[in-house]
Design a protein around this motif. Structure first.
Motif, PDB file in Angstrom:
ATOM      1  N   SER A   1      -3.855   3.081   5.425  1.00 52.42           N
ATOM      2  CA  SER A   1      -3.612   3.861   4.219  1.00 52.42           C
ATOM      3  C   SER A   1      -2.660   5.011   4.500  1.00 52.42           C
ATOM      4  N   THR A   2      -1.819   5.276   3.521  1.00 47.67           N
ATOM      5  CA  THR A   2      -0.885   6.389   3.648  1.00 47.67           C
ATOM      6  C   THR A   2      -1.451   7.675   3.066  1.00 47.67           C
ATOM      7  N   THR A   3      -2.632   7.591   2.451  1.00 47.51           N
ATOM      8  CA  THR A   3      -3.275   8.774   1.893  1.00 47.51           C
ATOM      9  C   THR A   3      -4.746   8.788   2.295  1.00 47.51           C
TER      10      THR A   3
ATOM     11  N   GLN B   1       0.274   3.683  -3.095  1.00 48.48           N
ATOM     12  CA  GLN B   1      -0.342   4.973  -2.789  1.00 48.48           C
ATOM     13  C   GLN B   1       0.648   6.116  -2.869  1.00 48.48           C
ATOM     14  N   GLY B   2       1.950   5.798  -2.796  1.00 48.01           N
ATOM     15  CA  GLY B   2       2.950   6.825  -3.015  1.00 48.01           C
ATOM     16  C   GLY B   2       2.995   7.285  -4.455  1.00 48.01           C
TER      17      GLY B   2
ATOM     18  N   THR C   1      -7.022   0.934   2.434  1.00 50.18           N
ATOM     19  CA  THR C   1      -6.241  -0.262   2.742  1.00 50.18           C
ATOM     20  C   THR C   1      -7.022  -1.100   3.742  1.00 50.18           C
TER      21      THR C   1
ATOM     22  N   HIS D   1       0.824  -1.213   0.000  1.00 52.26           N
ATOM     23  CA  HIS D   1       0.000   0.000   0.000  1.00 52.26           C
ATOM     24  C   HIS D   1       0.855   1.260   0.000  1.00 52.26           C
ATOM     25  N   ALA D   2       1.984   1.219   0.707  1.00 53.85           N
ATOM     26  CA  ALA D   2       2.834   2.401   0.772  1.00 53.85           C
ATOM     27  C   ALA D   2       3.436   2.715  -0.596  1.00 53.85           C
TER      28      ALA D   2
END
Length: 265
Positions: free
Chosen positions: A122-124, A95-96, A129, A91-92
């Motif tokens: 989730s990173t955003t 989503q990056g 996620t 996911h990182a």
């Protein structure tokens, strides 16, 4: 944030070597116990390259997800057999590159579940996620649960990252992969790597793992793994040792683990 589920925590069995924790140890993580380190060291005595393999497996994941998100336009990822969260998780990376990416992680391991609930977020704000507790032997359940988050009318990247060796029957492995991919739309991708029986040392390492209480892991030939991609179109460079799949390092060398990315027509 709520603490780990006591019932799940009680199943962790620190005195018994644990596959996800052993792999975490080889990758330099801290989520492991003495029993895991002892089993991991026994394997490394016979096959020192196992530590390199563990690290290279994460590099392959990063490069594959980066390609799918940045070049293939994939916005949905189904990561089956997640393992313990470490660094640069799916996911990182996704989503990056594309903040609205949606990721579903799947694992049936209680310890992985404890960590995933706490760490796989989730990173955003645009992305999603989630985590599905399920066994890859039940793809229909995985697909049904994943459909709560993923749109199966649009392309999905399905990922089996070094986990299918826990199933001893190759035909069952191919059935699992085939049934999962059959549910996906045209333009979906399969990302798969696994350890291969391509040197006497790696075979000896697998034997040492079983002798020291680890769950036996079946090493297969590259030709056996190629059969998992039947009906799909390989992305260049095809099925190769994982350090050689679109390497960032021009000096990358092969190892006893092969992987590929392939597109569903």
């Amino acid at each position: 944030m709520a603490g780990p589920d006591p019932e799940l925590t009680a199943t962790l069995q620190p005195d018994v070597p644990h596959a996800a924790r052993i792999w975490n140890y080889w990758m330099g993580g801290k989520d492991n116990f003495q029993s895991d380190r002892a089993a991991g060291d026994a394997v490394a005595e016979a096959y020192p390259e196992i530590v390199v393999m563990a690290q290279q497996s994460r590099g392959f994941l990063v490069r594959a997800v980066r390609h799918l998100a940045a070049e293939a336009g994939i916005r949905q990822f189904l990561d089956i057999g997640t393992g313990l969260p470490t660094m640069q998780n799916t996911h990182a990376v996704a989503q990056g590159i594309t903040p609205d990416a949606r990721i579903v992680y799947v694992d049936n391991d209680p310890m992985v579940l404890v960590h995933a609930r706490a760490l796989l977020a989730s990173t955003t704000t645009q992305g999603v996620t989630t985590y599905v507790p399920a066994d890859y032997h039940d793809p229909e359940r995985i697909l049904a649960e994943a459909a709560r988050t993923l749109d199966f009318d649009k392309p999905i990247a399905v990922m089996f990252m070094g986990v299918l060796g826990y199933e001893p029957d190759l035909e069952v492995v191919r059935s699992i992969v085939g049934r999962t991919m059959a549910a996906t739309a045209s333009g979906s991708h399969l990302v798969l790597w696994d350890g291969t029986n391509t040197s006497p040392a790696v075979v000896s390492g697998a034997q040492r793992l079983a002798e020291n209480g680890g769950v036996p892991y079946i090493l297969r030939s590259p030709e056996d793994l190629a059969g998992c991609f039947t009906g799909l179109t390989m992305v260049e460079p095809g099925l190769v040792p994982i350090p050689l799949w679109r390497p960032d390092d021009a000096d990358a060398v092969g190892i006893d683990a092969y992987g590929a990315v392939a597109r569903k027509p």
